[in-house]
Design a protein around this motif. Sequence first.
Motif, PDB file in Angstrom:
ATOM      1  N   ARG A 186      20.562 -37.876 -28.399  1.00  0.00           N
ATOM      2  CA  ARG A 186      19.963 -38.598 -29.526  1.00  0.00           C
ATOM      3  C   ARG A 186      20.707 -39.899 -29.790  1.00  0.00           C
ATOM      4  O   ARG A 186      20.094 -40.941 -30.046  1.00  0.00           O
ATOM      5  CB  ARG A 186      19.992 -37.711 -30.795  1.00  0.00           C
ATOM      6  CG  ARG A 186      19.034 -36.541 -30.804  1.00  0.00           C
ATOM      7  CD  ARG A 186      17.572 -37.006 -30.872  1.00  0.00           C
ATOM      8  NE  ARG A 186      17.296 -37.875 -31.993  1.00  0.00           N
ATOM      9  CZ  ARG A 186      17.063 -37.464 -33.248  1.00  0.00           C
ATOM     10  NH1 ARG A 186      17.092 -36.158 -33.527  1.00  0.00           N
ATOM     11  NH2 ARG A 186      16.781 -38.315 -34.187  1.00  0.00           N
ATOM     12  N   ALA A 187      22.037 -39.849 -29.747  1.00  0.00           N
ATOM     13  CA  ALA A 187      22.838 -41.046 -30.007  1.00  0.00           C
ATOM     14  C   ALA A 187      22.508 -42.160 -29.022  1.00  0.00           C
ATOM     15  O   ALA A 187      22.308 -43.322 -29.418  1.00  0.00           O
ATOM     16  CB  ALA A 187      24.330 -40.700 -29.940  1.00  0.00           C
ATOM     17  N   PHE A 188      22.394 -41.808 -27.756  1.00  0.00           N
ATOM     18  CA  PHE A 188      22.117 -42.839 -26.747  1.00  0.00           C
ATOM     19  C   PHE A 188      20.665 -43.296 -26.791  1.00  0.00           C
ATOM     20  O   PHE A 188      20.360 -44.445 -26.408  1.00  0.00           O
ATOM     21  CB  PHE A 188      22.514 -42.335 -25.355  1.00  0.00           C
ATOM     22  CG  PHE A 188      23.991 -42.487 -25.092  1.00  0.00           C
ATOM     23  CD1 PHE A 188      24.488 -43.608 -24.459  1.00  0.00           C
ATOM     24  CD2 PHE A 188      24.890 -41.518 -25.527  1.00  0.00           C
ATOM     25  CE1 PHE A 188      25.847 -43.760 -24.234  1.00  0.00           C
ATOM     26  CE2 PHE A 188      26.250 -41.658 -25.316  1.00  0.00           C
ATOM     27  CZ  PHE A 188      26.739 -42.783 -24.664  1.00  0.00           C
ATOM     28  N   MET A 189      19.773 -42.457 -27.295  1.00  0.00           N
ATOM     29  CA  MET A 189      18.397 -42.893 -27.530  1.00  0.00           C
ATOM     30  C   MET A 189      18.350 -43.914 -28.667  1.00  0.00           C
ATOM     31  O   MET A 189      17.627 -44.921 -28.597  1.00  0.00           O
ATOM     32  CB  MET A 189      17.506 -41.695 -27.847  1.00  0.00           C
ATOM     33  CG  MET A 189      17.241 -40.795 -26.653  1.00  0.00           C
ATOM     34  SD  MET A 189      16.290 -39.309 -27.079  1.00  0.00           S
ATOM     35  CE  MET A 189      14.736 -40.032 -27.574  1.00  0.00           C
ATOM     36  N   PHE A 190      19.140 -43.658 -29.726  1.00  0.00           N
ATOM     37  CA  PHE A 190      19.231 -44.621 -30.827  1.00  0.00           C
ATOM     38  C   PHE A 190      19.798 -45.959 -30.328  1.00  0.00           C
ATOM     39  O   PHE A 190      19.363 -47.031 -30.758  1.00  0.00           O
ATOM     40  CB  PHE A 190      20.115 -44.073 -31.947  1.00  0.00           C
ATOM     41  CG  PHE A 190      19.431 -43.038 -32.808  1.00  0.00           C
ATOM     42  CD1 PHE A 190      18.192 -43.299 -33.379  1.00  0.00           C
ATOM     43  CD2 PHE A 190      20.037 -41.807 -33.063  1.00  0.00           C
ATOM     44  CE1 PHE A 190      17.562 -42.355 -34.190  1.00  0.00           C
ATOM     45  CE2 PHE A 190      19.420 -40.859 -33.857  1.00  0.00           C
ATOM     46  CZ  PHE A 190      18.182 -41.125 -34.421  1.00  0.00           C
ATOM     47  N   LEU A 191      20.759 -45.881 -29.408  1.00  0.00           N
ATOM     48  CA  LEU A 191      21.325 -47.110 -28.845  1.00  0.00           C
ATOM     49  C   LEU A 191      20.260 -47.907 -28.099  1.00  0.00           C
ATOM     50  O   LEU A 191      20.169 -49.135 -28.239  1.00  0.00           O
ATOM     51  CB  LEU A 191      22.487 -46.776 -27.897  1.00  0.00           C
ATOM     52  CG  LEU A 191      23.786 -46.311 -28.556  1.00  0.00           C
ATOM     53  CD1 LEU A 191      24.766 -45.816 -27.502  1.00  0.00           C
ATOM     54  CD2 LEU A 191      24.422 -47.437 -29.377  1.00  0.00           C
ATOM     55  N   GLU A 192      19.463 -47.242 -27.303  1.00  0.00           N
ATOM     56  CA  GLU A 192      18.400 -47.919 -26.567  1.00  0.00           C
ATOM     57  C   GLU A 192      17.402 -48.579 -27.502  1.00  0.00           C
ATOM     58  O   GLU A 192      16.829 -49.630 -27.182  1.00  0.00           O
ATOM     59  CB  GLU A 192      17.683 -46.923 -25.652  1.00  0.00           C
ATOM     60  CG  GLU A 192      18.548 -46.436 -24.486  1.00  0.00           C
ATOM     61  CD  GLU A 192      17.823 -45.402 -23.639  1.00  0.00           C
ATOM     62  OE1 GLU A 192      16.675 -45.053 -23.986  1.00  0.00           O
ATOM     63  OE2 GLU A 192      18.407 -44.949 -22.631  1.00  0.00           O
ATOM     64  N   ASP A 193      17.206 -47.970 -28.694  1.00  0.00           N
ATOM     65  CA  ASP A 193      16.281 -48.531 -29.681  1.00  0.00           C
ATOM     66  C   ASP A 193      16.934 -49.609 -30.546  1.00  0.00           C
ATOM     67  O   ASP A 193      16.253 -50.252 -31.352  1.00  0.00           O
ATOM     68  CB  ASP A 193      15.746 -47.424 -30.587  1.00  0.00           C
ATOM     69  CG  ASP A 193      14.879 -46.432 -29.827  1.00  0.00           C
ATOM     70  OD1 ASP A 193      14.352 -46.811 -28.759  1.00  0.00           O
ATOM     71  OD2 ASP A 193      14.746 -45.284 -30.288  1.00  0.00           O
ATOM     72  N   GLY A 194      18.252 -49.795 -30.391  1.00  0.00           N
ATOM     73  CA  GLY A 194      18.948 -50.784 -31.213  1.00  0.00           C
ATOM     74  C   GLY A 194      19.247 -50.302 -32.609  1.00  0.00           C
ATOM     75  O   GLY A 194      19.545 -51.113 -33.500  1.00  0.00           O
ATOM     76  N   ASP A 195      19.173 -48.984 -32.829  1.00  0.00           N
ATOM     77  CA  ASP A 195      19.492 -48.410 -34.142  1.00  0.00           C
ATOM     78  C   ASP A 195      20.988 -48.074 -34.140  1.00  0.00           C
ATOM     79  O   ASP A 195      21.402 -46.938 -33.917  1.00  0.00           O
ATOM     80  CB  ASP A 195      18.642 -47.157 -34.386  1.00  0.00           C
ATOM     81  CG  ASP A 195      18.794 -46.624 -35.810  1.00  0.00           C
ATOM     82  OD1 ASP A 195      19.736 -47.060 -36.512  1.00  0.00           O
ATOM     83  OD2 ASP A 195      17.980 -45.767 -36.203  1.00  0.00           O
ATOM     84  N   TRP A 196      21.808 -49.079 -34.392  1.00  0.00           N
ATOM     85  CA  TRP A 196      23.256 -48.944 -34.249  1.00  0.00           C
ATOM     86  C   TRP A 196      23.853 -47.952 -35.249  1.00  0.00           C
ATOM     87  O   TRP A 196      24.749 -47.193 -34.904  1.00  0.00           O
ATOM     88  CB  TRP A 196      23.934 -50.314 -34.396  1.00  0.00           C
ATOM     89  CG  TRP A 196      23.231 -51.422 -33.686  1.00  0.00           C
ATOM     90  CD1 TRP A 196      22.707 -52.552 -34.238  1.00  0.00           C
ATOM     91  CD2 TRP A 196      22.955 -51.506 -32.280  1.00  0.00           C
ATOM     92  NE1 TRP A 196      22.120 -53.338 -33.277  1.00  0.00           N
ATOM     93  CE2 TRP A 196      22.268 -52.727 -32.058  1.00  0.00           C
ATOM     94  CE3 TRP A 196      23.202 -50.669 -31.197  1.00  0.00           C
ATOM     95  CZ2 TRP A 196      21.839 -53.134 -30.805  1.00  0.00           C
ATOM     96  CZ3 TRP A 196      22.772 -51.069 -29.936  1.00  0.00           C
ATOM     97  CH2 TRP A 196      22.107 -52.274 -29.744  1.00  0.00           C
ATOM     98  N   HIS A 197      23.341 -47.981 -36.482  1.00  0.00           N
ATOM     99  CA  HIS A 197      23.887 -47.091 -37.512  1.00  0.00           C
ATOM    100  C   HIS A 197      23.648 -45.619 -37.160  1.00  0.00           C
ATOM    101  O   HIS A 197      24.568 -44.794 -37.249  1.00  0.00           O
ATOM    102  CB  HIS A 197      23.248 -47.418 -38.866  1.00  0.00           C
ATOM    103  CG  HIS A 197      23.690 -46.501 -39.970  1.00  0.00           C
ATOM    104  ND1 HIS A 197      24.940 -46.591 -40.560  1.00  0.00           N
ATOM    105  CD2 HIS A 197      23.041 -45.447 -40.588  1.00  0.00           C
ATOM    106  CE1 HIS A 197      25.054 -45.651 -41.479  1.00  0.00           C
ATOM    107  NE2 HIS A 197      23.912 -44.946 -41.518  1.00  0.00           N
ATOM    108  N   SER A 198      22.428 -45.304 -36.769  1.00  0.00           N
ATOM    109  CA  SER A 198      22.107 -43.912 -36.431  1.00  0.00           C
ATOM    110  C   SER A 198      22.879 -43.460 -35.201  1.00  0.00           C
ATOM    111  O   SER A 198      23.343 -42.313 -35.128  1.00  0.00           O
ATOM    112  CB  SER A 198      20.606 -43.765 -36.191  1.00  0.00           C
ATOM    113  OG  SER A 198      19.890 -44.033 -37.385  1.00  0.00           O
ATOM    114  N   ALA A 199      23.030 -44.348 -34.236  1.00  0.00           N
ATOM    115  CA  ALA A 199      23.781 -44.000 -33.028  1.00  0.00           C
ATOM    116  C   ALA A 199      25.226 -43.664 -33.383  1.00  0.00           C
ATOM    117  O   ALA A 199      25.781 -42.666 -32.910  1.00  0.00           O
ATOM    118  CB  ALA A 199      23.736 -45.163 -32.037  1.00  0.00           C
TER     119      ALA A 199
END
Length: 212
Positions: free
Chosen positions: A16-29
């Motif tokens: 999930r963390a790396f999926m958030f990174l791919e989406d540019g959601d830095w806070h969630s990652a």
Amino acid sequence: PAADGATPGTASLLRRAFMFLEDGDWHSADEYCEKVLDIDPENAEAYLGKLMAELQVRTRNALKNHPQPFDRNVNCQKVLRFGDASLKAEITDCNKYIKEQNEIARMDGIYTNASRIASKAVTEEQFIQAKNLFESIAHYKDATAMAMKCATKAAAERQRCDQEAKKARLEAERKVQKKKKSIAIITIVAITCIALFVLTTQVIIPSINYNN
């Protein structure tokens, strides 16, 4: 993969963390990486995710495109501390690549500036300035050859200036000598005129008057 080395309890969180990174959601990652670290405080992949979130990098391959090396970053140091040999090599190579690219950019900037100065140089000082810049990046492109070329032009310009200075000095000396010569001639003429005047008034005219 992002979850290499992860325990069953952390694998899904890392994905999930790396999926958030791919989406540019830095806070969630970053938040999900923290959840992994709550379970496994020495999880290198979680520190890698936090590093990428902090640098705002979407993929691991894109780390090498970051403008500045990040080897002093706390999360990077944790990756190097807890990561396996492969991950350590990956991160180390990224930092090495960034430093190499920055050094190339630095030398290219100096080379461009030196070339600009050399192309417009007309004085010895300007040629020397360009030479010194080329010498500071001696192993880049043809900088050594360019430095030698500028040094040759600087020497030629110095020789030309010396010749012009010598010519000007000789011309000044010639003018001084000419002026001295003129003064000497005027002095002789003046003395001659005075002598003729005295001779005329004191000798010739009285003699004529006496004869008359």
